[in-house]
Scaffold this motif. Structure first.
Motif, short mmCIF file in Angstrom:
data_model
loop_
_atom_site.label_atom_id
_atom_site.label_comp_id
_atom_site.label_asym_id
_atom_site.label_seq_id
_atom_site.Cartn_x
_atom_site.Cartn_y
_atom_site.Cartn_z
N LYS A 165 0.83 -1.21 0.00
CA LYS A 165 0.00 0.00 0.00
C LYS A 165 0.86 1.26 0.00
O LYS A 165 0.54 2.25 -0.65
CB LYS A 165 -0.95 -0.01 1.20
N LYS A 166 1.97 1.23 0.73
CA LYS A 166 2.90 2.37 0.67
C LYS A 166 3.46 2.51 -0.74
O LYS A 166 3.63 3.63 -1.26
CB LYS A 166 4.03 2.17 1.68
N ALA A 172 1.42 6.35 -7.29
CA ALA A 172 0.42 7.35 -7.63
C ALA A 172 1.02 8.75 -7.62
O ALA A 172 0.68 9.60 -8.47
CB ALA A 172 -0.77 7.27 -6.67
N HIS A 173 1.92 9.02 -6.67
CA HIS A 173 2.56 10.33 -6.63
C HIS A 173 3.37 10.58 -7.90
O HIS A 173 3.33 11.68 -8.48
CB HIS A 173 3.46 10.46 -5.41
N SER A 174 4.08 9.57 -8.36
CA SER A 174 4.89 9.76 -9.57
C SER A 174 4.02 10.07 -10.77
O SER A 174 4.36 10.92 -11.60
CB SER A 174 5.76 8.53 -9.82
N THR A 184 -5.71 11.87 -4.79
CA THR A 184 -5.79 11.84 -3.33
C THR A 184 -5.69 10.39 -2.86
O THR A 184 -6.39 9.53 -3.38
CB THR A 184 -7.11 12.45 -2.83
N MET A 185 -4.81 10.15 -1.91
CA MET A 185 -4.73 8.85 -1.24
C MET A 185 -5.44 8.99 0.11
O MET A 185 -5.17 9.93 0.85
CB MET A 185 -3.27 8.45 -0.97
N PHE A 262 -1.18 16.24 -5.51
CA PHE A 262 -1.26 14.96 -4.80
C PHE A 262 -1.23 15.22 -3.30
O PHE A 262 -0.45 16.03 -2.81
CB PHE A 262 -0.06 14.09 -5.19
N ARG A 263 -2.10 14.50 -2.57
CA ARG A 263 -2.03 14.53 -1.11
C ARG A 263 -2.50 13.20 -0.56
O ARG A 263 -3.22 12.45 -1.20
CB ARG A 263 -2.85 15.68 -0.53
N SER A 264 -2.11 12.94 0.70
CA SER A 264 -2.61 11.81 1.48
C SER A 264 -3.45 12.36 2.61
O SER A 264 -3.11 13.39 3.21
CB SER A 264 -1.46 10.98 2.06
N VAL A 265 -4.56 11.66 2.92
CA VAL A 265 -5.50 12.14 3.94
C VAL A 265 -5.93 10.97 4.81
O VAL A 265 -6.39 9.93 4.30
CB VAL A 265 -6.75 12.79 3.30
#
Length: 341
Positions: A165-166, A172-174, A184-185, A262-265
């Motif tokens: 998952k990491k 996805a960021h790339s 968005t993750m 891109f962001r993680s939430v």
């Protein structure tokens, strides 16, 4: 400057639509007037009949289009993107389960890594307004500072499931950087509720207690989780669909990348509950005191999780509303009705 907001969409592609979270999200989107393309392979990881029942409920709406197939099937996602041109893509399909990843790691490579690659390639060819991909609190791994926030280093995953998952976050960021794909993750924290997964503790404990069997309690009960009720999770996802990453952070808590949209939430309750209190809520809902096998910690597991949900609130205004006692009772009521227990 706040991030741009989307006007209401007409079409969403939801992967894992027969899964626990995918079912609830699809139902919510249909209720809000979306057309939903639901992709699922009906994996036998747990009871396929339960997945088929979820899809059957969704198919009561003419706006739900089920597609049975695997993420990693070459060309399938590309075809779906090209045919339906989804406005939003919510990627929930994955091989789940920390313990299963110890026994069958290849399942995670094929579904989580190869499947996510196929999704990103389809998104590159046919860009939606917003790509949203599910991650997990397990990416926080060996971190001990709590609550977990999205700006922490996440380099110490404790299971192969968490590692995959990491890896999908990095993949996805790339793509977000290279192809300007707004992405968005979301990192989920122990989701529970009606129609839940049979491999999760609430389901297993309820089934065992109603059958008069003992439950297995790991680390001798010295654990806690940020249990997140399914309705609160779905409210968070729906809010995030509209919160498209732009070019400026919304607050000093934002995890927005400096080089990509891109962001993680985190999506969690921001309220860790001791495992023994969770078990007590199940005992109260069922009216049975559980017999407990107190066992050592399992490999790959972590003793505690706790979400800092401040960024979610900054972006969406959404915060958890359902307490554990109410949420557990709702699940037990559903379980008794569904299984005639």
């Amino acid at each position: 400057m706040l991030d741009q907001k989307l006007t209401p969409h007409r079409t969403a592609l939801v992967t894992g639509s027969a899964g626990f979270i995918g079912y609830h999200l699809s139902a919510r989107l249909l209720a809000e007037g979306w057309r939903v393309i639901g992709l699922d392979c009906l994996s036998p990881y747990y009871d396929v009949t339960l997945k088929e029942r979820r899809h059957a409920v969704l198919q009561e709406s003419a706006e739900f289009i089920p597609v049975i197939g695997k993420l990693e099937d070459p060309g399938l996602l590309m075809q779906l993107f090209a045919e339906h041109q989804p406005d939003a893509v919510v990627h929930l399909a994955a091989q789940a389960g920390v313990r299963h990843s110890i026994d069958a790691p290849r399942d995670y490579v094929e579904s989580n890594l190869v499947g996510t690659f196929e999704l990103l390639e389809a998104g590159r060819a046919h860009p939606p307004a917003h790509m949203l991909l599910a991650s997990t609190s397990s990416v926080y791994g060996a971190n001990t500072e709590m609550p977990f926030n999205e700006r922490m280093q996440v380099e110490t995953q404790m299971s192969f499931y968490a590692a995959t998952k990491k890896a999908t976050e990095s993949m996805a960021h790339s793509y977000a950087h290279l192809y300007q794909l707004p992405t968005t993750m979301f990192r989920f924290f122990t989701v529970y509720g009606p129609w839940g997964r049979p491999d999760m503790a609430l389901f297993k404990f309820t089934r065992a207690m109603l059958a008069g069997e003992a439950i297995d309690v790991y680390n001798h009960g010295r654990m806690s989780r940020d249990f997140t009720y399914i309705d609160d999770l779905i409210a968070g996802i729906c809010g995030l669909i509209e919160a498209v990453p732009g070019d400026a952070p919304v607050s000093d808590r934002d995890s927005l990348s400096p080089v990509a949209p891109f962001r993680s939430v985190n999506i969690g309750a921001n309220a860790p509950t001791p495992l023994m209190d969770y078990i007590s809520a199940i005992e109260t809902a069922i009216g049975i005191e559980a017999r407990k096998n107190m066992l050592d910690m399992q490999a790959g597991d972590v003793p505690a999780t706790w979400a800092d949900a401040g960024l979610l609130q900054d972006l969406t205004g959404v915060s958890a509303k359902v307490d554990v006692v109410t949420g557990v009772r709702n699940f037990v009521d559903w379980y008794r009705d569904y299984y005639k227990a």
